[in-house]
Write a protein that holds these residues in place. Structure first.
Motif: not given
Ligand code: NAD
Length: 277
Positions: A2-3, A7-8, A32, A34, A55-57
Motif C-alpha cells: 500500500s502507499s 504503508a503496510d 495505508g 492494516d 479503503q482497501g485495507r
C-alpha cells in the motif's frame, strides 16, 4: 503493497467503534495501514471494519472488553497467530464518571479504573512483548486527557485514571526506549464524541440541567479527526506528551508556569459546569 505514511504497518486500536478510536482507525487506514480493532460494541465495530475494507485495507476486528485480562489474552493470542505482531498500539478505549468523592461509588471506581487504567496496561502487557521480540521497534499511544494534567473535582475518578495513564506512559517510554519502541500520552481537551452519553453521572451531575450544560460544552468540542491527526504525528515524530486542543495546551503550559492560575481558571470552568455544587 500500500502507499501512505503508514504503508503496510499493522495498527491496533482499542475502543475503535466510536469517537476518537473510530477516527484514528480510519485515518491510519487512509494512510495505508492494516488494522486490528476491538470494542465492546459489535455493531459499531463492524461499521468501522467495513469502512476500513472499503479503503482497501485489512481489518481483524473482535468484540473484546479491554478491562478483562482473560479476554485481552485470547485476543492477543488470536492476533499473534494470524500476524507476526503489530507495529503501533493505540490504547484508546475509555469511559467517564462525572462526580465528586461522595457521589462516586466503589463500583464506579472499579469500572473506570478497570477500563481506563487496566485496559491500557492490558494492551501493553499482551502486545508489547511480541513487538520487542520482533526487533523492529514500534510505537505505543495511550489516550489520556487534559483531565490527566489538571485535577478536576467534577471528574474525580476519571481524572485519577488519566493521571495514571500519563504517569504510566512516561515511565513506559523510558522502559521501552532501548527496544526502539516509542510511547506517547495524548491529552485531548473537549472532543465531540459519545463519551458523555456512554458515561456515568452521579449526584447533581445526573440532573437534567447539568446534563444539558455538559452536552453544550461537548458540542463545542473539537473533532475526533483532529486527535487522530495528532496521534499519527506523535507516532511519526516519537512525541512524548501531546496536548490536543487549546484548553489542553493551556492546562499543560500553566501547570508548569503557574499552577495557581490554572487552578483558578479550572474552578471558573467548573463553576459554569456545575454552579449548584
Ligand atoms: N471526548 C473527549 O472529550 C475526550 C477528551 C480526552 C480524552 N478522551 C479519551 O478518549 C478515549 C476515547 O473516548 P471517546 O471520547 O472517543 O468516547 P466514545 O464513547 O465515543 O468512544 C469510546 C469507545 O470505547 C469503547 N469501549 C468502552 N468500554 C470499553 C471496553 N471495556 N472495552 C473495549 N472498548 C470499550 C466504546 O464502546 C466506544 O466505542 C477515551 O480514553 C477517553 O477518555 C476523550
Amino acid at each position: 503493497m500500500s502507499s501512505g505514511r503508514f504503508a503496510d504497518k499493522v495498527v491496533l486500536v482499542t475502543g475503535a467503534g466510536s469517537g476518537i478510536g473510530r477516527a484514528t482507525a480510519l485515518a491510519f487506514a487512509r494512510e495505508g495501514a492494516d488494522l486490528v480493532l476491538c470494542d465492546v460494541n459489535e455493531a459499531s465495530l463492524e461499521e468501522v471494519s467495513a469502512a476500513t475494507r472499503a479503503q482497501g485495507r485489512r481489518a481483524l476486528a473482535r468484540k473484546v472488553d479491554v478491562s478483562s485480562a482473560a479476554a485481552m489474552q485470547s485476543f492477543a493470542d488470536e492476533v499473534h497467530a494470524a500476524l507476526s505482531g503489530v507495529d503501533v498500539i493505540v490504547n484508546n478505549a475509555g469511559v467517564a464518571v462525572a462526580g465528586g468523592l461522595r457521589d462516586t461509588t466503589l463500583d464506579d471506581w472499579n469500572w473506570v479504573m478497570g477500563i481506563n487504567v487496566m485496559g491500557v496496561v492490558h494492551g501493553c502487557h499482551f502486545f508489547v512483548p511480541r513487538m520487542i521480540e520482533r526487533g523492529r521497534g514500534g510505537h505505543v499511544v495511550n489516550i489520556a486527557s487534559a483531565a490527566g494534567l489538571a485535577g478536576s473535582r467534577l471528574l474525580l475518578a476519571y481524572a485519577t485514571t488519566k493521571f495514571a495513564v500519563v504517569g504510566f506512559s512516561e515511565a513506559l517510554r523510558e522502559d521501552l526506549r532501548r527496544h526502539r519502541i516509542g510511547v506517547s500520552a495524548i491529552c485531548p481537551g473537549f472532543i465531540r464524541t459519545n463519551i458523555n452519553e456512554a458515561g456515568r453521572r452521579r449526584g447533581r451531575f445526573a440532573e437534567p440541567a447539568a446534563i444539558e450544560r455538559s452536552r453544550r460544552l461537548m458540542e463545542r468540542g473539537a473533532s475526533p479527526e483532529l486527535v487522530a491527526g495528532r496521534i499519527m504525528d506523535a507516532v511519526e515524530q516519537n512525541l512524548g506528551l501531546v496536548p490536543v486542543t487549546k484548553e489542553a495546551h493551556l492546562a499543560y503550559a500553566l501547570k508548569r508556569v503557574s499552577p495557581n492560575l490554572l487552578g483558578a481558571i479550572w474552578r471558573r470552568l467548573e463553576a459554569w459546569q456545575a454552579p449548584e455544587l
